[in-house]
Write an enzyme that holds these catalytic residues in place. Sequence first.
Site, PDB file in Angstrom:
ATOM      1  N   ASP A 160      -5.757  -6.521   5.867  1.00 20.39           N
ATOM      2  CA  ASP A 160      -6.843  -5.762   4.974  1.00 20.39           C
ATOM      3  C   ASP A 160      -7.958  -7.010   4.748  1.00 20.39           C
ATOM      4  O   ASP A 160      -9.110  -6.906   5.270  1.00 20.39           O
ATOM      5  CB  ASP A 160      -6.649  -4.999   4.082  1.00 20.39           C
ATOM      6  CG  ASP A 160      -7.805  -4.085   3.432  1.00 20.39           C
ATOM      7  OD1 ASP A 160      -8.649  -4.139   4.224  1.00 20.39           O
ATOM      8  OD2 ASP A 160      -7.378  -3.301   2.679  1.00 20.39           O
ATOM      9  N   ASP A 162     -11.394  -8.492   7.628  1.00 18.00           N
ATOM     10  CA  ASP A 162     -12.787  -8.347   7.340  1.00 18.00           C
ATOM     11  C   ASP A 162     -13.375  -9.780   7.011  1.00 18.00           C
ATOM     12  O   ASP A 162     -14.437  -9.856   7.489  1.00 18.00           O
ATOM     13  CB  ASP A 162     -12.987  -7.735   5.612  1.00 18.00           C
ATOM     14  CG  ASP A 162     -13.175  -6.224   5.992  1.00 18.00           C
ATOM     15  OD1 ASP A 162     -13.072  -5.777   7.111  1.00 18.00           O
ATOM     16  OD2 ASP A 162     -13.560  -5.355   5.015  1.00 18.00           O
ATOM     17  N   LYS A 212       3.493 -15.218   3.117  1.00 18.73           N
ATOM     18  CA  LYS A 212       3.371 -15.849   1.623  1.00 18.73           C
ATOM     19  C   LYS A 212       4.839 -16.019   1.415  1.00 18.73           C
ATOM     20  O   LYS A 212       5.442 -15.740   0.367  1.00 18.73           O
ATOM     21  CB  LYS A 212       2.545 -14.987   0.736  1.00 18.73           C
ATOM     22  CG  LYS A 212       2.234 -15.640  -0.831  1.00 18.73           C
ATOM     23  CD  LYS A 212       1.452 -16.702  -0.512  1.00 18.73           C
ATOM     24  CE  LYS A 212       1.118 -17.538  -1.937  1.00 18.73           C
ATOM     25  NZ  LYS A 212       0.226 -18.618  -1.586  1.00 18.73           N
ATOM     26  N   TYR A 221       0.912  -1.023  -0.045  1.00 21.72           N
ATOM     27  CA  TYR A 221      -0.034   0.112   0.105  1.00 21.72           C
ATOM     28  C   TYR A 221       0.868   1.555  -0.018  1.00 21.72           C
ATOM     29  O   TYR A 221       0.338   2.184  -0.142  1.00 21.72           O
ATOM     30  CB  TYR A 221      -0.849   0.038   1.444  1.00 21.72           C
ATOM     31  CG  TYR A 221      -2.291  -0.943   1.007  1.00 21.72           C
ATOM     32  CD1 TYR A 221      -2.020  -1.992   0.102  1.00 21.72           C
ATOM     33  CD2 TYR A 221      -2.978  -1.154   2.395  1.00 21.72           C
ATOM     34  CE1 TYR A 221      -3.211  -3.004   0.078  1.00 21.72           C
ATOM     35  CE2 TYR A 221      -3.824  -2.045   2.320  1.00 21.72           C
ATOM     36  CZ  TYR A 221      -4.119  -2.823   1.171  1.00 21.72           C
ATOM     37  OH  TYR A 221      -5.015  -3.965   1.051  1.00 21.72           O
ATOM     38  N   ASP A 242      -2.976 -18.064   2.045  1.00 24.55           N
ATOM     39  CA  ASP A 242      -4.258 -19.016   1.467  1.00 24.55           C
ATOM     40  C   ASP A 242      -4.637 -19.802   2.415  1.00 24.55           C
ATOM     41  O   ASP A 242      -6.080 -20.140   2.580  1.00 24.55           O
ATOM     42  CB  ASP A 242      -3.748 -19.456   0.150  1.00 24.55           C
ATOM     43  CG  ASP A 242      -2.288 -20.154   0.198  1.00 24.55           C
ATOM     44  OD1 ASP A 242      -1.716 -19.836   1.108  1.00 24.55           O
ATOM     45  OD2 ASP A 242      -2.000 -20.998  -0.877  1.00 24.55           O
TER      46      ASP A 242
END
Length: 364
Positions: free
Chosen positions: A251, A255, A195, A144, A227
């Site tokens: 992020d 959620d 990852k 980001y 994942d």
Amino acid sequence: VSLSNRTVRVAVLPGDGIGQEIVPQAVKALNAARGSLSIELGEGEIGWTAVESTGAALPQATLDLIDRSDAILFGAIGGPEYEAWKRKNPRGSPLLQLRQDMKLYANYRPITLFPELENASTLKPEVIRGLDLLIIRELNGDIYFGEPRGLVNDAPGARESINTMRYTEPQIRQIAHAAFKAARRRRKMVCSVDKANVLETMGLWRDIMTEVGADYPDVTLQHLFVDAAAMELLRRPTQFDVIVTGNMFGDILSDEAAMLTGSLGMLPSASIGANLKGLYEPIHGSAPDIAGKDIANPLAAILSAAMLLRYSFDLEEEARRIENGVRKVLADGYRTGDIMEPGTKRLGTSAMGDAVAEAISAGV
Ligand code: NAD
């Protein structure tokens, strides 16, 4: 010096929409839980409410108040008038500005299932029963913010754009310590999500998590690829205590995790910066569709006040008083409209705030 004899300074920023209704309920809870603790509350304007009275979404008076405070209790901002004004006055968002000014680097989102609300989830009750996890998301680094970024070729047919996933050792160390410290207050397990099998940045993340973990031998550290973490959150979410992850994965996973409980009006959050100065807010927005009707659920805001006591001031006992007050009111069958079920008793926003404050006082 006993912690509960000092003065803590809190900036109260209700903001817009239901923020104006729920934040006062959180203030009632703070006052009921404070015991001998002295809490200095100052109220400030932000969002559309601030635009209307000062012409600015984040006025200087509010910035000064924040400067003098150790923590912010925030409601929400936004709504149709605000969005219309913003289109004509395209400046940065006040919340993003606050996050930058206060150098907030860690977002904490606890996901707790209250047993009374297990039917609100889309998952089977037996999957989520006992759910109590905390997602800690890094806020300042990652793809980001990484440079270089942007369009690198705008030739028609060959347009190309890049972003850069980037983390520095100090950034990873800081969030790692936050996670291990939080785990020490809980069940002493950290799951770091990365990852590392594909991305060098995430390889560094994993190495540093492991190094910092060595300083916390009492805390168990586990690593999961993102994942797998996304699957495990749905398959057996109760296996997790603290999940720590980078900005982008956090992020998304935070959620996903929020939806495990199914009740937006119940979920608090915190963003923490240097010297534990923090911003505490419900994860929901200003809900213009129900604003001004005294029907919004104030429990997310009330639970945010508990987080404020715990994470900015280390006032664990006072924080638990608030959480136990919420538990008691739910156990007694009181609900706002969004979490009603047959056989429960409906309360408005303010009455729910009073009920929680009473339950807290009775428990002190
Ligand atoms: P929202 O969270 O405000 O509302 C989503 C839905 O959930 C609505 O139907 C609402 O009525 C319901 N809801 C939310 N909180 C509730 C509560 N406490 N009790 C009962 N029901 C509740 O999200 P949205 O509708 O996408 O956004 C509305 C406005 O809020 C927008 O302007 C958006 O930009 C803003 N927003 C602000 C923040 C923030 O300030 N941090 C966060 C999210 C959205």
